[in-house]
Design a protein around this motif. Sequence first.
Motif, mmCIF file in Angstrom:
data_model
loop_
_atom_site.group_PDB
_atom_site.id
_atom_site.type_symbol
_atom_site.label_atom_id
_atom_site.label_comp_id
_atom_site.label_asym_id
_atom_site.label_seq_id
_atom_site.Cartn_x
_atom_site.Cartn_y
_atom_site.Cartn_z
ATOM 1 N N ASP A 1 0.451 -1.002 0.243
ATOM 2 C CA ASP A 1 -0.218 -0.233 -0.207
ATOM 3 C C ASP A 1 0.850 1.036 0.040
ATOM 4 O OD1 ASP A 1 -2.268 -1.711 -0.066
ATOM 5 O OD2 ASP A 1 -2.181 -1.410 2.050
ATOM 6 N N GLY A 2 1.152 1.749 -1.274
ATOM 7 C CA GLY A 2 1.793 3.229 -1.242
ATOM 8 C C GLY A 2 3.072 2.900 -0.926
ATOM 9 N N THR B 1 8.818 4.586 -1.913
ATOM 10 C CA THR B 1 7.131 5.082 -2.306
ATOM 11 C C THR B 1 6.936 4.654 -4.331
ATOM 12 O OG1 THR B 1 8.104 7.029 -3.179
ATOM 13 C CG2 THR B 1 7.746 6.345 -0.422
ATOM 14 N N GLU C 1 4.765 5.263 -7.402
ATOM 15 C CA GLU C 1 3.390 5.801 -8.048
ATOM 16 C C GLU C 1 2.900 5.784 -9.096
ATOM 17 O OE1 GLU C 1 1.835 11.294 -8.344
ATOM 18 O OE2 GLU C 1 3.589 10.406 -7.627
#
Length: 108
Positions: free
Chosen positions: A21-22, A35, A37
């Motif tokens: 998650d993220g 991280t 995106e």
Amino acid sequence: MRSSPNNPDKYHSIMTLEFLDGKVINHSIDGEEGTYERKDDNLVIQFENENESSEIEFTLKESDKEFSEYSAKIIDSDFQIKDPEQVSKYQQFYLDLPSSHVEIIEEK
């Protein structure tokens, strides 16, 4: 993620990522946590510690190879180090990144 010969047996892994998650865990760099995106057809992966940071941006498209999920190309990458006298976890990895296409293969 692997570089792009047509024979899957001839691929060499450049990184193994676990998407949470993220967050993304890069098992290729001592289990470093970073991280990610997803922006449209681009995937940006970032790693940072107290002395350095690394960012890699891929453009993704569905792979035409049976054994691969995505075909990707590194469209941008950046490496910054604050103190070159300190031990770097990311520098050699960054220097070894291919400039060609890679295939993103999902392990099951």
